[in-house]
Design a protein around this motif. Sequence first.
Motif, PDB file in Angstrom:
ATOM      1  N   VAL A   1       0.836  -1.204   0.000  1.00 31.64           N
ATOM      2  CA  VAL A   1       0.000   0.000   0.000  1.00 31.64           C
ATOM      3  C   VAL A   1       0.871   1.254   0.000  1.00 31.64           C
ATOM      4  CG1 VAL A   1      -1.666   1.351   1.344  1.00 31.64           C
ATOM      5  CG2 VAL A   1      -1.964  -1.126   1.106  1.00 31.64           C
ATOM      6  N   ILE A   2       1.873   1.284   0.867  1.00 30.28           N
ATOM      7  CA  ILE A   2       2.728   2.480   0.979  1.00 30.28           C
ATOM      8  C   ILE A   2       3.568   2.671  -0.277  1.00 30.28           C
ATOM      9  CG2 ILE A   2       4.576   3.595   2.308  1.00 30.28           C
ATOM     10  CD1 ILE A   2       1.775   3.483   3.707  1.00 30.28           C
ATOM     11  N   ASP A   3       4.109   1.581  -0.817  1.00 26.72           N
ATOM     12  CA  ASP A   3       4.900   1.699  -2.051  1.00 26.72           C
ATOM     13  C   ASP A   3       4.052   2.191  -3.213  1.00 26.72           C
ATOM     14  OD1 ASP A   3       7.184   0.888  -0.733  1.00 26.72           O
ATOM     15  OD2 ASP A   3       7.239  -1.115  -1.633  1.00 26.72           O
ATOM     16  N   GLU A   4       2.809   1.713  -3.321  1.00 24.11           N
ATOM     17  CA  GLU A   4       1.930   2.177  -4.393  1.00 24.11           C
ATOM     18  C   GLU A   4       1.591   3.660  -4.218  1.00 24.11           C
ATOM     19  OE1 GLU A   4      -1.405  -0.499  -4.367  1.00 24.11           O
ATOM     20  OE2 GLU A   4      -0.270  -2.085  -5.386  1.00 24.11           O
ATOM     21  N   TRP A   5       1.433   4.077  -2.969  1.00 27.85           N
ATOM     22  CA  TRP A   5       1.151   5.481  -2.684  1.00 27.85           C
ATOM     23  C   TRP A   5       2.373   6.339  -3.009  1.00 27.85           C
ATOM     24  CZ3 TRP A   5       1.347   7.711   2.863  1.00 27.85           C
ATOM     25  CH2 TRP A   5       1.004   9.060   2.856  1.00 27.85           C
ATOM     26  N   ASP A   6       3.560   5.860  -2.633  1.00 25.65           N
ATOM     27  CA  ASP A   6       4.821   6.586  -2.846  1.00 25.65           C
ATOM     28  C   ASP A   6       4.707   8.023  -2.318  1.00 25.65           C
ATOM     29  OD1 ASP A   6       7.398   7.239  -3.671  1.00 25.65           O
ATOM     30  OD2 ASP A   6       6.869   7.359  -5.791  1.00 25.65           O
ATOM     31  N   PRO A   7       4.574   8.178  -0.987  1.00 27.00           N
ATOM     32  CA  PRO A   7       4.252   9.485  -0.408  1.00 27.00           C
ATOM     33  C   PRO A   7       5.228  10.609  -0.719  1.00 27.00           C
ATOM     34  CG  PRO A   7       4.928   7.932   1.298  1.00 27.00           C
ATOM     35  CD  PRO A   7       4.778   7.150   0.037  1.00 27.00           C
ATOM     36  N   LEU A   8       6.466  10.282  -0.987  1.00 19.69           N
ATOM     37  CA  LEU A   8       7.451  11.331  -1.267  1.00 19.69           C
ATOM     38  C   LEU A   8       7.811  11.403  -2.751  1.00 19.69           C
ATOM     39  CD1 LEU A   8       9.806  10.770   1.805  1.00 19.69           C
ATOM     40  CD2 LEU A   8       7.900  12.359   1.574  1.00 19.69           C
ATOM     41  N   HIS A   9       7.104  10.636  -3.570  1.00 17.30           N
ATOM     42  CA  HIS A   9       7.330  10.609  -5.024  1.00 17.30           C
ATOM     43  C   HIS A   9       8.794  10.299  -5.353  1.00 17.30           C
ATOM     44  CE1 HIS A   9       3.306  12.150  -5.547  1.00 17.30           C
ATOM     45  NE2 HIS A   9       3.582  13.156  -4.746  1.00 17.30           N
TER      46      HIS A   9
ATOM     47  N   GLU B   1       4.879  14.103   7.237  1.00 16.61           N
ATOM     48  CA  GLU B   1       5.195  15.261   8.064  1.00 16.61           C
ATOM     49  C   GLU B   1       6.603  15.199   8.643  1.00 16.61           C
ATOM     50  OE1 GLU B   1       1.880  15.602  10.754  1.00 16.61           O
ATOM     51  OE2 GLU B   1       0.481  15.538   9.062  1.00 16.61           O
ATOM     52  N   CYS B   2       7.088  14.005   8.950  1.00 20.21           N
ATOM     53  CA  CYS B   2       8.475  13.877   9.433  1.00 20.21           C
ATOM     54  C   CYS B   2       9.471  14.308   8.361  1.00 20.21           C
ATOM     55  CB  CYS B   2       8.771  12.436   9.839  1.00 20.21           C
ATOM     56  SG  CYS B   2       8.098  11.983  11.438  1.00 20.21           S
ATOM     57  N   ASN B   3       9.058  14.210   7.125  1.00 15.25           N
ATOM     58  CA  ASN B   3       9.912  14.585   5.997  1.00 15.25           C
ATOM     59  C   ASN B   3       9.567  15.963   5.446  1.00 15.25           C
ATOM     60  OD1 ASN B   3      11.427  12.057   5.749  1.00 15.25           O
ATOM     61  ND2 ASN B   3       9.426  11.189   5.283  1.00 15.25           N
ATOM     62  N   HIS B   4       8.747  16.707   6.180  1.00 11.44           N
ATOM     63  CA  HIS B   4       8.347  18.064   5.788  1.00 11.44           C
ATOM     64  C   HIS B   4       7.706  18.079   4.406  1.00 11.44           C
ATOM     65  CE1 HIS B   4      10.503  19.381   9.304  1.00 11.44           C
ATOM     66  NE2 HIS B   4      11.548  18.716   8.891  1.00 11.44           N
ATOM     67  N   TYR B   5       6.857  17.072   4.154  1.00 16.39           N
ATOM     68  CA  TYR B   5       6.167  16.970   2.876  1.00 16.39           C
ATOM     69  C   TYR B   5       4.704  16.666   3.172  1.00 16.39           C
ATOM     70  CZ  TYR B   5       5.604  15.899  -2.070  1.00 16.39           C
ATOM     71  OH  TYR B   5       5.223  15.911  -3.379  1.00 16.39           O
TER      72      TYR B   5
ATOM     73  N   ILE C   1      -0.094   7.634  10.009  1.00 19.54           N
ATOM     74  CA  ILE C   1       0.526   7.420   8.699  1.00 19.54           C
ATOM     75  C   ILE C   1       0.991   8.751   8.107  1.00 19.54           C
ATOM     76  CG2 ILE C   1       0.025   6.777   6.296  1.00 19.54           C
ATOM     77  CD1 ILE C   1      -1.688   4.467   7.454  1.00 19.54           C
ATOM     78  N   GLY C   2       0.164   9.776   8.211  1.00 19.43           N
ATOM     79  CA  GLY C   2       0.549  11.089   7.708  1.00 19.43           C
ATOM     80  C   GLY C   2       1.797  11.610   8.375  1.00 19.43           C
ATOM     81  N   TYR C   3       1.861  11.439   9.689  1.00 23.27           N
ATOM     82  CA  TYR C   3       3.034  11.920  10.424  1.00 23.27           C
ATOM     83  C   TYR C   3       4.286  11.144  10.019  1.00 23.27           C
ATOM     84  CZ  TYR C   3       6.315  12.975  14.085  1.00 23.27           C
ATOM     85  OH  TYR C   3       7.446  13.349  14.753  1.00 23.27           O
ATOM     86  N   VAL C   4       4.184   9.809  10.026  1.00 23.37           N
ATOM     87  CA  VAL C   4       5.344   8.960   9.762  1.00 23.37           C
ATOM     88  C   VAL C   4       5.834   9.102   8.327  1.00 23.37           C
ATOM     89  CG1 VAL C   4       6.019   6.525   9.520  1.00 23.37           C
ATOM     90  CG2 VAL C   4       4.853   7.278  11.568  1.00 23.37           C
TER      91      VAL C   4
END
Length: 102
Positions: free
Chosen positions: A21-29, A75-79, A69-72
């Motif tokens: 799920v997280i890899d598909e989302w790729d939160p930091l692109h 937000e921890c990465n300022h994104y 999830i948002g924080y980890v």
Amino acid sequence: MNLYLSASIPQLETFLAVKKVIDEWDPLHLFPCAPLDEYEHEVHLICKRLEGCPPWRDPPALDELAGFIGYVCCECNHYDRSWAVYRAVADKVIHAVKNVSA
């Protein structure tokens, strides 16, 4: 990094479900340039949070998990991303974990 090499089978299945799920989302692109284990630390933290609620108890509330999830992941990465995105990802994580447990 492989944080789950010594994990039990259910822990490993949960880890892989959350990782997908997280890899598909790729939160930091970062994909496709990043290594495949790019989000393993974040996935590990999410799995540890989920372990606090074993299958015989209710999973964390959607909003609580979304905030975590948002924080980890962001937000921890300022994104920072939108709350709706965090909720959608949390919902996918909960469904993925329930499918593993079934």
